[in-house]
Scaffold this motif. Sequence first.
Motif, PDB file in Angstrom:
ATOM      1  N   LEU A   1       0.831  -1.203   0.000  1.00 37.64           N
ATOM      2  CA  LEU A   1       0.000   0.000   0.000  1.00 37.64           C
ATOM      3  C   LEU A   1       0.866   1.254   0.000  1.00 37.64           C
ATOM      4  O   LEU A   1       0.603   2.210  -0.723  1.00 37.64           O
ATOM      5  CB  LEU A   1      -0.925   0.009   1.225  1.00 37.64           C
ATOM      6  N   LYS A   2       1.904   1.236   0.806  1.00 37.05           N
ATOM      7  CA  LYS A   2       2.792   2.395   0.889  1.00 37.05           C
ATOM      8  C   LYS A   2       3.494   2.660  -0.443  1.00 37.05           C
ATOM      9  O   LYS A   2       3.734   3.806  -0.813  1.00 37.05           O
ATOM     10  CB  LYS A   2       3.831   2.176   1.991  1.00 37.05           C
ATOM     11  N   SER A   3       3.833   1.600  -1.154  1.00 35.37           N
ATOM     12  CA  SER A   3       4.530   1.765  -2.433  1.00 35.37           C
ATOM     13  C   SER A   3       3.580   2.140  -3.563  1.00 35.37           C
ATOM     14  O   SER A   3       4.013   2.595  -4.620  1.00 35.37           O
ATOM     15  CB  SER A   3       5.266   0.478  -2.801  1.00 35.37           C
ATOM     16  N   GLY A   4       2.276   1.926  -3.345  1.00 36.11           N
ATOM     17  CA  GLY A   4       1.301   2.206  -4.383  1.00 36.11           C
ATOM     18  C   GLY A   4       1.104   1.070  -5.359  1.00 36.11           C
ATOM     19  O   GLY A   4       0.366   1.197  -6.332  1.00 36.11           O
ATOM     20  N   SER A   5       1.733  -0.094  -5.098  1.00 37.57           N
ATOM     21  CA  SER A   5       1.583  -1.228  -6.012  1.00 37.57           C
ATOM     22  C   SER A   5       0.222  -1.908  -5.857  1.00 37.57           C
ATOM     23  O   SER A   5      -0.221  -2.620  -6.751  1.00 37.57           O
ATOM     24  CB  SER A   5       2.702  -2.244  -5.796  1.00 37.57           C
ATOM     25  N   ILE A   6      -0.437  -1.704  -4.719  1.00 35.25           N
ATOM     26  CA  ILE A   6      -1.829  -2.110  -4.563  1.00 35.25           C
ATOM     27  C   ILE A   6      -2.620  -0.911  -4.061  1.00 35.25           C
ATOM     28  O   ILE A   6      -2.067   0.008  -3.456  1.00 35.25           O
ATOM     29  CB  ILE A   6      -2.012  -3.309  -3.608  1.00 35.25           C
ATOM     30  N   ASP A   7      -3.913  -0.929  -4.349  1.00 35.86           N
ATOM     31  CA  ASP A   7      -4.793   0.164  -3.929  1.00 35.86           C
ATOM     32  C   ASP A   7      -5.521  -0.159  -2.635  1.00 35.86           C
ATOM     33  O   ASP A   7      -5.798   0.733  -1.834  1.00 35.86           O
ATOM     34  CB  ASP A   7      -5.830   0.438  -5.023  1.00 35.86           C
ATOM     35  N   LEU A   8      -5.856  -1.442  -2.457  1.00 32.49           N
ATOM     36  CA  LEU A   8      -6.563  -1.910  -1.273  1.00 32.49           C
ATOM     37  C   LEU A   8      -5.856  -3.134  -0.722  1.00 32.49           C
ATOM     38  O   LEU A   8      -5.350  -3.963  -1.485  1.00 32.49           O
ATOM     39  CB  LEU A   8      -8.016  -2.269  -1.599  1.00 32.49           C
ATOM     40  N   GLY A   9      -5.838  -3.260   0.598  1.00 31.26           N
ATOM     41  CA  GLY A   9      -5.245  -4.419   1.239  1.00 31.26           C
ATOM     42  C   GLY A   9      -6.273  -5.170   2.054  1.00 31.26           C
ATOM     43  O   GLY A   9      -7.033  -4.560   2.820  1.00 31.26           O
ATOM     44  N   ALA A  10      -6.335  -6.476   1.881  1.00 27.67           N
ATOM     45  CA  ALA A  10      -7.239  -7.316   2.657  1.00 27.67           C
ATOM     46  C   ALA A  10      -6.410  -8.049   3.709  1.00 27.67           C
ATOM     47  O   ALA A  10      -5.512  -8.813   3.373  1.00 27.67           O
ATOM     48  CB  ALA A  10      -7.957  -8.310   1.757  1.00 27.67           C
ATOM     49  N   GLY A  11      -6.712  -7.766   4.963  1.00 24.38           N
ATOM     50  CA  GLY A  11      -5.963  -8.367   6.053  1.00 24.38           C
ATOM     51  C   GLY A  11      -6.804  -8.403   7.305  1.00 24.38           C
ATOM     52  O   GLY A  11      -8.024  -8.593   7.238  1.00 24.38           O
ATOM     53  N   VAL A  12      -6.164  -8.186   8.436  1.00 21.38           N
ATOM     54  CA  VAL A  12      -6.880  -8.105   9.709  1.00 21.38           C
ATOM     55  C   VAL A  12      -6.678  -6.719  10.291  1.00 21.38           C
ATOM     56  O   VAL A  12      -5.788  -5.972   9.867  1.00 21.38           O
ATOM     57  CB  VAL A  12      -6.423  -9.204  10.699  1.00 21.38           C
ATOM     58  N   LEU A  13      -7.501  -6.374  11.262  1.00 22.68           N
ATOM     59  CA  LEU A  13      -7.453  -5.023  11.816  1.00 22.68           C
ATOM     60  C   LEU A  13      -6.085  -4.714  12.408  1.00 22.68           C
ATOM     61  O   LEU A  13      -5.644  -3.561  12.389  1.00 22.68           O
ATOM     62  CB  LEU A  13      -8.550  -4.866  12.877  1.00 22.68           C
ATOM     63  N   THR A  14      -5.391  -5.728  12.921  1.00 23.80           N
ATOM     64  CA  THR A  14      -4.032  -5.536  13.441  1.00 23.80           C
ATOM     65  C   THR A  14      -3.138  -4.899  12.389  1.00 23.80           C
ATOM     66  O   THR A  14      -2.324  -4.018  12.692  1.00 23.80           O
ATOM     67  CB  THR A  14      -3.427  -6.888  13.863  1.00 23.80           C
ATOM     68  N   ASP A  15      -3.277  -5.331  11.140  1.00 24.18           N
ATOM     69  CA  ASP A  15      -2.458  -4.797  10.054  1.00 24.18           C
ATOM     70  C   ASP A  15      -2.747  -3.312   9.825  1.00 24.18           C
ATOM     71  O   ASP A  15      -1.836  -2.512   9.595  1.00 24.18           O
ATOM     72  CB  ASP A  15      -2.719  -5.575   8.766  1.00 24.18           C
ATOM     73  N   ALA A  16      -4.029  -2.963   9.878  1.00 17.69           N
ATOM     74  CA  ALA A  16      -4.399  -1.560   9.704  1.00 17.69           C
ATOM     75  C   ALA A  16      -3.858  -0.711  10.859  1.00 17.69           C
ATOM     76  O   ALA A  16      -3.388   0.410  10.652  1.00 17.69           O
ATOM     77  CB  ALA A  16      -5.918  -1.425   9.621  1.00 17.69           C
TER      78      ALA A  16
END
Length: 341
Positions: A86-101
Amino acid sequence: MNSHIERRALLKSFAAAPLLLSPLAAGCAEHGSTTKAGTLNIGQISNSVAFFPLFIAEEKGYFKDEGIKLGDRPRLGTGAKVAAALKSGSIDLGAGVLTDAFNLAQNDPSARVLSSLVTEYYVDIVVGKSFDGPDAGAPLEERTKALVGKKIGITGPGSGTEALIGHLFDGIGKKAKTDATLVNLGSAATSALGALKSGRVDALSFFQPIGQQAEADGAGRILISPAAGHVPDMKGALHGVVFSTQKLLKKKAKEAEGFQSAMKRAQADVQGDPDKVRELLEKYLKDTDAKALDALVPILRKEMPESPSVERGPYETARRFHQASGLVEDAPEFAKIKADG
């Protein structure tokens, strides 16, 4: 040193390290998304059950109906790698867990949670066949004490799988790092089940459907399941999410709106005809035992919300757990991390 301080220091360094990969990555981040208008690159940790609605939306053409073209769909293995992408801009959305956010938010205050995927903590404690201890009907304290001194497989440090073990051990006055042996296994289901079957680990702290698979093929049984209500203070916690940054969401506002509409249709399908849900789940979780799939359908219908809208109640339950367990140093207030719209 205080265990919570140690854990916070470790998690902070773990979360930060991948986000400082290179000047190239930092440069890309300044420009936001690298994809064209109308296209969304969506990265996810793995093919865990939390991301089943994304599969449904793709399989049934809901994204296409919203005018969204799906680009890269990488399985990145860890939440830290999703955040880095996400930081690099190579993906627009990330699917993970709230811990990651939360970990992303500690390094980037513009982190935003867009979608709610699972409103139960979908990590289970699974024990092997040779485990000589209480069953799932015993008091939680007794079940947790039976894990002391055991080798317990987790996906990796800083993960929600480690956090669950830490939280349970804290509840009996023990520390998971010193009173058990935590074994990092990565996120592959085959590796986790193989470690349990071979005796490399005595137990697993792993996301669904690992527990259901272990029970279906006789490799083990679920000892503790927060999603089943075994851990009262974790009941109803927001866990599976889609997250991004304010910059990316602003650039892809139309696409993000369409994504939410597609996800709402997919989540409605989960609550629909259970036979059709079972058919889709079999396509998604290839090579999963039929008995495990049968067990999963009613579980998913209970733990997945009817709408991707992020609600305050589940968020606050998760926020309290993260802070009490020391999993994150500071979790943003609801209004600061919920995506607009």
